[in-house]
Motif scaffolding. Sequence first.
Motif, PDB file in Angstrom:
ATOM      1  N   HIS A 245      31.690  38.842  42.315  1.00 36.82           N
ATOM      2  CA  HIS A 245      32.010  38.366  43.651  1.00 36.82           C
ATOM      3  C   HIS A 245      31.911  39.446  44.718  1.00 36.82           C
ATOM      4  O   HIS A 245      31.231  39.245  45.721  1.00 36.82           O
ATOM      5  CB  HIS A 245      33.324  37.602  43.773  1.00 36.82           C
TER       6      HIS A 245
ATOM      7  N   HIS B 250      37.057  32.160  41.238  1.00 36.18           N
ATOM      8  CA  HIS B 250      36.573  30.869  41.756  1.00 36.18           C
ATOM      9  C   HIS B 250      35.240  30.490  41.115  1.00 36.18           C
ATOM     10  O   HIS B 250      34.759  29.381  41.305  1.00 36.18           O
ATOM     11  CB  HIS B 250      36.483  30.851  43.288  1.00 36.18           C
ATOM     12  N   HIS B 251      34.652  31.414  40.361  1.00 28.98           N
ATOM     13  CA  HIS B 251      33.450  31.070  39.595  1.00 28.98           C
ATOM     14  C   HIS B 251      33.822  30.494  38.234  1.00 28.98           C
ATOM     15  O   HIS B 251      32.949  30.183  37.439  1.00 28.98           O
ATOM     16  CB  HIS B 251      32.576  32.306  39.398  1.00 28.98           C
TER      17      HIS B 251
END
Lengths: 584, 382
Positions: free
Chosen positions: A278, A327-328
């Motif tokens: 990220h 969030h992945h």
Amino acid sequence: MSEHGHHEENFFSKYVFSTDHKMIAKQFLITGMTMGVIAMIMSVLFRIQLSNPGEPNPLFELFLGDWAKGGVMDPNMYLALVTIHGTLMVFFVLTAGLSGTFSNLLIPLQIGAVDMASGFLNAMSYWFFFISSVIMLISLGVETGPASAGWTIYPPLSALPQAIPGSGLGMTLWLISMTLFIVSSLLGGLNYVVTILNLRTKGLSMTRLPLTMWAFFVTAILGILSFPVLVSAVLLLVFDRSFGTSFYLSDIMIQGEVLSNVGGSPVLYEHLFWFLGHPEVYIVILPALGITSEIISTNSRKPIFGYRAMVGSILGIAFLSFIVWAHHMFISGMSPFLGSVFTFTTLLIAIPSAVKAFNYITTLWKGNLQFTPAMLFSIGLVSTFITGGLTGIVLGDSALDINVHDTYFVVGHFHIVMGLSAIFGMLAGVYHWFPKMYGRMMNKKLGYAHFWITIVGAYGTFFPMHYLGLAGLPRRYYSNSAFPMFDNLQDINEIVTVCALIGAAAQFLFLFNFFYSIFRGEEAVQNPWKSNTLEWTTPVARIHGNWPGEIPSVYRWPYDYSKPGADADFIPQNVPLKDGEEEH
Amino acid sequence: MTELLIIVAIVVAVIAIAQVVKIFELANKIKGVKESDITDKDNDTQGKLLLTFGILFMASFFVMTAKWNHLLLPISASEHGVEIDLLMNISMGVIIIVFLITQPILFFLSYKYRGRKDRTATFISHNDKAEIIWTIVPAVVLTVLIVYGLQTWSKIMDRSDLDDAVVVELYGKQFDWTARYAGADNNLGAANVRFIGGLNTVGVISESAYAKQMAGLDNNIAKAHVQMSEELNANKRVKIEARLAKMESKKSTLTALVSITPKDLLEAAEDDVVVKELHLPVNKTVHLKFRSQDVIHSAYLPHFRVQMNCVPGMNTDFVFKPTITTEEMRVETGNEAFEYVLLCNKICGAAHYNMQLKVIVESEEDYNKWMAEQSVFAASNN
Ligand code: HEM
Ligand SMILES: [Cu+2]
Ligand SMILES: [Cu+2]
């Protein structure tokens, strides 16, 4: 800081093993552009496969040889192309090619230093990158094919050659290449940070730093803090692959054979990977935003709106980017409670991002806009950054991600917000600083044509992908023909491919313009865009040490454009304040 | 031949562009202007182009949405999916509004303030009030979305009421799916890859499976001993030796696995039902459990807004309630041939793009009838 002596230079010390930051910047740029063209050709190939699934195509045979016998692409080759395309674009083009080029070129020039803190480390950084690029390209030719597990190389797929042929020698080379790449990135990053902290010229306080410098500075810090985690992820994967450890492997039966590994977890790898992954997307986008800030302000003939808020939002984004990685992984099997935490932090990032977008727009307001090709690409960046950022609000929401995760909605989102924005920023930077790099101007008309075809092709390629995703179409599919539910998406797929071809073709206009202008372009004047930053106070002829005489001191911020009471509509940073003049 | 043609075409194109560029340069020289200078005319043209692009961009968004809306997924066929869709529509509404405000402003301002030599820009460095507003407004909107999103998420992830859920395990492997129902006791038996063999494709651990595997191994061991006694070639003897050792070790692995599995789970496994189709009764809560045999897969049921990764060495799950039968969905979509599907949505190898399982939602009677026709796991070990 000692003045560099003007020693004799031969071809090798000047063009190959140079320690001059301006030459190293060009080396990064040319290598990055080469990798970009390769990655782009790959995307054209797999796009054709997607719009004409299974149809023989002579182009496939031409480029892929045995992997496309009779012109029909092998499914493993499709995955290999996607994987290498993603890897090259994210790391080689938009990390090394973008940061490497412009950090090197601009940091010493904009802070008033004769060179980087360590020219030697800097040259090392390039050569590690070069070797890593060569190894990555060699991996394209190995018999079992290059790495094919996606650019995220999740184990066990990436750990087991029995699972996919690309996880054999191809993956080994990928891992070696990426390790060298990380070394390069760390050497470069440390150098950038040290240089910006220590070598600023007299008067250049951090609050007078151009936003480009702020962006490159924070980017380098992000890289230094996150890339080492990728090294550990990669090393553990190497152990699992070669030495029988079980960090990521457990209870696996493959091709009828039960493996002895127990206790490992692929989710551990996902955490480690995305802890870099990220921040990496901000490593890609922040330099592009920095470049854009500079170009938009210069060509609006106006100060960048809200300098402090811009710096604050860079810092805010950078901080938050370290606490959103999962969030992945909303549906990876991690605890739903973590899903809540990461939804919260992720959506917070939208706030500083929104501030940036509004400030760019307001900078245009009441400006006197000069539409250089660089300015057009910067406006394009603001547009794509907004479009792509907005769909991030959907993906960052764990409840919504359930149904769009790993679909074309994601492909559309990240290409627009990261791919296009960063590529636009990079192209803008090349158009803007080309005179500084080569002492000549790029052709304006070709630049205009390049921009217009590119933005139409790019939006035409990636915008429709959101609809494909909302129709449930998964990414990394060799063909959409295995499911009747996707049959009626064929039209969209064809439009996407046509736009991709148009967009790709336009890049050759740019390449032509670039190389033609190096040799035949119109000669540049010292400050062609009437800009305030220090790089434009150096002579057109590029010299070792940057300034022939004394290094200029700085008396003001870089954004005194159209200041009331001034003689011209710009006041370079090295011009002292007039009597009674206030610093903005 | 094609290669030659391509090369020729590229060379011709390059020469053509070079010539055009040269002509422009000559024309500029005659006019006495520098090519790179941005003239008022350039600014005017580019400003107008930006405005035009902005308008066409917005228009094409509406056209695409209108034209392609019917291609998107049909209404949700599950209870929580309806809530996801509502949240999705609200979020989409918000972002589309922001999109339709900011993009036109961006392109309009670009056009409006296109440069002219006789104008100067206004020096505006910042405006605290404006900046506070556009920090706070997004913050408020996002807070609403976050709170709403988190509520939906925790409802979906809620596992507190599973008493009469239908328990089904989905087992992914390169490149197909197998479903295992918990049977009459609604209790799934334990499983392990080391138990895979013969008809036991998902590695269920039970007494009957154990007995069958051990019998098979004993049989093969006996055969190997016979071979051994007849074999004189030293090399081949070594190989048989190795095979024997492997089978013995497999025996002890299986024995160990059975001995650590609780008795009731061994019992529970016998009536499990292993099938290659996923049948679900309508309006009953379904507890899907996922495992993988080799690499990560992802079980994606787009029509139900369900997706969860299947990770080797780990158990994952998802709870949902189908609300529309296959038949009803055929009517709803106007598509006679409509079928629900389960797709693999995590890159898993060459045939990833074709790793699917048929899904059928039917009335409870039909479901029970279908289930009654299936044979239980123990039967496969006779
Ligand atoms: C030349 C224009 C480009 C086109 C037509 C294109 C197209 C695509 C498509 C269709 C995919 C998805 C393939 C699949 O999932 O099966 C993909 C994947 C990807 N692209 Fe691009 N792309 C382009 C440029 C870029 C750029 C500029 C970036 C930089 C961020 C980028 C980064 C990626 C990444 C990271 C992936 C994911 C790879 C993976 O799934 O492992 N692409 N591209
Ligand atoms: Cu992320
Ligand atoms: Cu799969």
